[in-house]
Scaffold this active site. Structure first.
Site, PDB file in Angstrom:
ATOM      1  N   ASP A 268      37.562  38.829  10.426  1.00 62.16           N
ATOM      2  CA  ASP A 268      36.643  39.757  10.320  1.00 62.16           C
ATOM      3  C   ASP A 268      36.820  40.735   9.144  1.00 62.16           C
ATOM      4  O   ASP A 268      38.058  40.702   8.609  1.00 62.16           O
ATOM      5  CB  ASP A 268      36.627  40.761  11.773  1.00 62.16           C
ATOM      6  CG  ASP A 268      34.881  41.366  11.768  1.00 62.16           C
ATOM      7  OD1 ASP A 268      34.445  41.574  10.555  1.00 62.16           O
ATOM      8  OD2 ASP A 268      34.476  41.678  12.841  1.00 62.16           O
TER       9      ASP A 268
HETATM   10  C1  BGC Z   1      31.864  43.412  11.470  1.00 60.12           C
HETATM   11  C2  BGC Z   1      31.493  41.881  11.555  1.00 60.12           C
HETATM   12  C3  BGC Z   1      30.565  41.731  10.077  1.00 60.12           C
HETATM   13  C4  BGC Z   1      31.481  42.148   8.977  1.00 60.12           C
HETATM   14  C5  BGC Z   1      31.049  41.791   7.570  1.00 60.12           C
HETATM   15  C6  BGC Z   1      32.491  43.587  10.381  1.00 60.12           C
HETATM   16  O1  BGC Z   1      32.655  45.273  10.227  1.00 60.12           O
HETATM   17  O2  BGC Z   1      32.632  43.409  12.717  1.00 60.12           O
HETATM   18  O3  BGC Z   1      30.266  41.595  12.608  1.00 60.12           O
HETATM   19  O4  BGC Z   1      30.068  40.442  10.041  1.00 60.12           O
HETATM   20  O5  BGC Z   1      32.014  43.602   9.150  1.00 60.12           O
HETATM   21  O6  BGC Z   1      30.036  42.650   7.490  1.00 60.12           O
END
Ligand code: BGC
Length: 725
Positions: A268
């Site tokens: 993530d």
């Molecule tokens: C979120 C994810 C997301 C990623 C990319 C993160 O902050 O937890 O769900 O896919 O950002 O945008």
């Protein structure tokens, strides 16, 4: 019509490879030509602001980026992909990621809302449509479906998932994977137990037993893997002290070895760098080593792999084989992209699908005294509240490329559905989080003049979703007072809710005659909602998550265990002294403008020859048998309506205490007034398996109860025996 796949040299090479076997035989030669820096570059994933920056483009040229996300529009994706495929030494194309969560350009209902349709075909269709729109804008990889099970409505990201049930969540996870992967790669996220955040506080520790992990939190991921999902995203949280982005047991033992997942794991956003504040790494290099060796292949936004790991590989602290495996998984993902044949989106069809999804997602929570449906010929209708004519918030938390101007508001929907003679009075009353009540006077005046007052209340779109945990679950601002002030006029009130999580609505549940839960429905909000309000559409959505009565009941979910002292009038039983133990609205609950009755529940063997023994009474089921659960469902009201027939089981006695009910099947059935249908739901003995004392899946002989009914708290009941031959 097919969109042209991207034809670059490497894309053609990758496309010619069978994805499943691409690793060892076919990509080795490419891998052998890569420098260590180029390998680590393939593992590097960076966010852009709409298009690649000059610095990012330069990194791409030098082979130091494997993928970009948040680059949107083919002109932007192609521009930087051209640099990758013509100017970089190895000419490897890029992955283009984006959070396509509930639509790309066309915003569909939030996933939690859509889960309430209990309709995997719908979820597949909306994912497919969103994938087509995204692919047409150059995206080849979505960070969806979000498959986190959540028991805590304080957690804002409950909006992005399918609610509390692992069975429903698994079916929808697989459906969405199938839908997306027609056109773009999908990502099951966030692996794992992100939804178990303590206190519902986003990013917080989860501490769940292995059994609960395997029975509650992991099944939707397993379902996504079985449906062929290309990638998984490792979660931010730790589970009992081991962060999910550096957890070899999760990513290697369970995911790769047990489940045989051969796709790619992406971290993530900076979750690898966050191993430092988690307290399991003292430096960026150590954080990178822990993540990579745990099996996290791509580094989203930390730039640790590309910046800090080469020295560790050269000094053999990270085996080259670990790097190579990760690179091969990224290359295989690219090979899959090259094999996709995105279909061009059809705007008209997608808009119609958005309408269907919005209609199916709406849940009628209360309807006393026939307030609904509203007579559209009423001389005056008051429409009140901060969300009544609000475009932006109707889009919900992840609206990507969704545009407020595409949204039909509730007010607009109502206005277009009433005859010219009907006067629609609108008053905002208050803003969503206002502390001032100065707008109340207009709202009350409008309500006084009206036959019915429709109050559209709830949350701002960004009060759920990421980093949007709430410690109170009432209506924000002065909306509760607004509701009470309007209700005090004596004009019948219909409360239309827009929110990304279960709210606590005790006053409304007691005093407001009609409550309609619309969640965030996206572009077709106003059309679908007004169709329901006027009875053009009979609501059929059901709650995919429990609505508590009080904050102190959380976590509250239907498939809990019984305890040794189940709630009873007895003092020393498991309950509260100040609030009932039951939910306000249970899982699976939702009303209709008609009524349904259930009769004649029977359980019988389902045999391969199709002959069935439908005698009543206990049935003995061998471990490989399938049970037929047959029930008659009748529409006992005066309108056509759709019922979601739900099947739950309870294992009465087992070596490990089993939940009081577990959803094992459901079926939507549409019945005309007076019509009755014999419904058959199947239950295989293996559906009764659970993790035994030895943590192996087992079906134990004994008595099971089966419930078929309209929600997790009601229904007919029968029993059957599982017996070993
Ligand atoms: C979120 C994810 C997301 C990623 C990319 C993160 O902050 O937890 O769900 O896919 O950002 O945008």
């Amino acid at each position: 019509m097919m969109l042209r796949p991207r034809h670059t040299l490497i894309a053609v090479l990758l496309a010619s490879l069978p994805v499943a076997t691409a690793s060892a035989q076919n990509l080795d030669s490419l891998l052998a030509r890569m420098t260590l820096e180029e390998k680590l570059g393939q593992l590097n994933l960076l966010s852009a602001g709409g298009r690649a920056s000059p610095q990012q483009t330069d990194l791409v040229r030098r082979g130091l980026v494997g993928g970009l996300f948040n680059v949107i529009g083919t002109e932007n994706t192609q521009a930087v992909d051209r640099v990758a495929t013509t100017e970089s030494r190895l000419k490897i194309p890029l992955l283009f990621g984006l959070d396509v969560i509930h639509g790309f350009r066309t915003t569909f209902p939030i996933p939690l809302a859509e889960a309430g349709a209990f309709d995997p075909d719908l979820a597949e269709a909306t994912a497919r449509a969103a994938g087509r729109e995204a692919a047409a804008a150059g995206i080849n990889w979505t960070y969806a479906p979000m498959v986190d099970i959540a028991h805590d409505p304080r957690w804002g990201r409950i909006a992005e998932g399918s609610g509390e049930d692992p069975y429903l969540g698994s079916l929808l996870a697989a459906a969405r994977v199938r839908g997306f992967q027609e056109s773009i790669l999908a990502t099951a996220k966030h692996f794992a137990a992100y939804g178990a955040a303590e206190g519902g506080r986003d990013y917080n520790t989860a501490d769940v037993s292995e059994r609960t992990l395997r029975e509650v939190y992991l099944p939707p991921f397993k379902a996504a893997v079985d449906a062929g999902v290309a990638t998984l995203m490792s979660a931010f949280n730790d589970i009992g002290g081991v962060p999910a982005s550096g957890n070899p047991w999760l990513t290697d033992t369970v995911l790769r070895r047990e489940w045989k997942f051969n796709g790619m794991v992406v971290s993530d956003w900076t979750s690898i760098a966050e191993l430092i504040p988690h307290g399991i790494a003292g430096s960026r290099a150590e954080a990178g080593r822990r993540a990579l060796t745990a099996g996290v292949d791509m580094d989203m936004q930390s730039s640790i792999y590309v910046d800090s790991l080469a020295a560790l590989v050269r000094s053999n602290r990270i085996p080259m084989a670990v790097v190579d495996s990760a690179v091969l998984r990224v290359l295989r993902a690219k090979a899959r992209v090259a094999q996709l044949h995105p279909v061009a989106p059809n705007a008209v069809e997608i808009r119609a699908l958005a309408r269907r999804a919005a209609r199916e997602s709406i849940v009628l929570l209360k309807n006393e005294g026939g307030v609904l449906p509203i007579d559209r010929a009423a001389p005056v209708i008051a429409v009140i509240g901060p969300l009544a004519d609000n475009r932006l918030d109707a889009l919900g938390p992840w609206h990507t490329e969704g545009k407020p101007e595409d949204v039909v508001t509730v007010l607009q929907g109502i206005k277009t559905r009433v005859p010219a003679a009907t006067q629609v009075l609108y008053a905002q009353g208050a803003g969503i989080e206002d502390t001032s009540t100065t707008g109340f006077a207009d709202a009350v005046a409008a309500a006084r003049r009206a036959k019915v007052a429709i109050l559209v209340l709830g949350e701002r779109h960004d009060m759920s979703g990421e980093a949007a945990s709430r410690a109170s679950l009432g209506l924000p601002g002065v909306q509760q007072q607004l509701l009470e002030a309007v209700a005090a006029t004596g004009t019948p009130v219909v409360l239309v809710l827009m929110n990304g999580r279960p709210l606590i609505l005790e006053w409304a549940a007691e005093h407001v005659p009609a409550i309609v839960e619309t969640w965030f429905l996206g572009v077709e909000t106003g059309n679908a909602t007004s169709e329901v309000l006027f009875g053009d559409v009979n609501p059929s959505g059901r709650l995919p998550v429990t609505f508590p009565r009080a904050l102190g009941q959380i976590p509250l979910y239907y498939n809990h265990r019984n305890t040794g002292r189940p709630p009873s009038p007895e003092k020393y039983s498991s309950k509260y002294i100040d609030v009932p133990v039951t939910p306000r609205y249970p899982f699976g609950y939702g009303l209709s403008y008609t009524t349904f009755a259930y009769h004649d529940l029977k359980v019988a063997f389902h045999t391969t020859t199709g002959s069935r023994d439908l005698q009543a009474g206990p049935v003995r089921l061998g471990p490989t048998d399938t049970l037929s659960v047959v029930v008659t469902v009748a529409n006992t009201g005066t309108r056509e309506g759709t019922e979601v027939v739900q099947l739950y089981v309870r294992d009465e006695v087992a070596s490990v205490a089993r939940p009081v009910r577990e959803l094992k099947g459901f079926s939507r059935v549409t019945l005309k007034p007076g019509e009755a249908r014999r419904m058959e739901l199947r239950l295989a003995a293996r559906d009764l398996a659970f993790y035994g004392l030895d943590m192996k899946r087992t079906v134990e002989p004994g008595t099971f109860r089966v419930f078929v009914g309209p929600n997790a708290a009601e229904g007919l009941e029968a029993t059957f025996e599982v017996a070993y031959p």
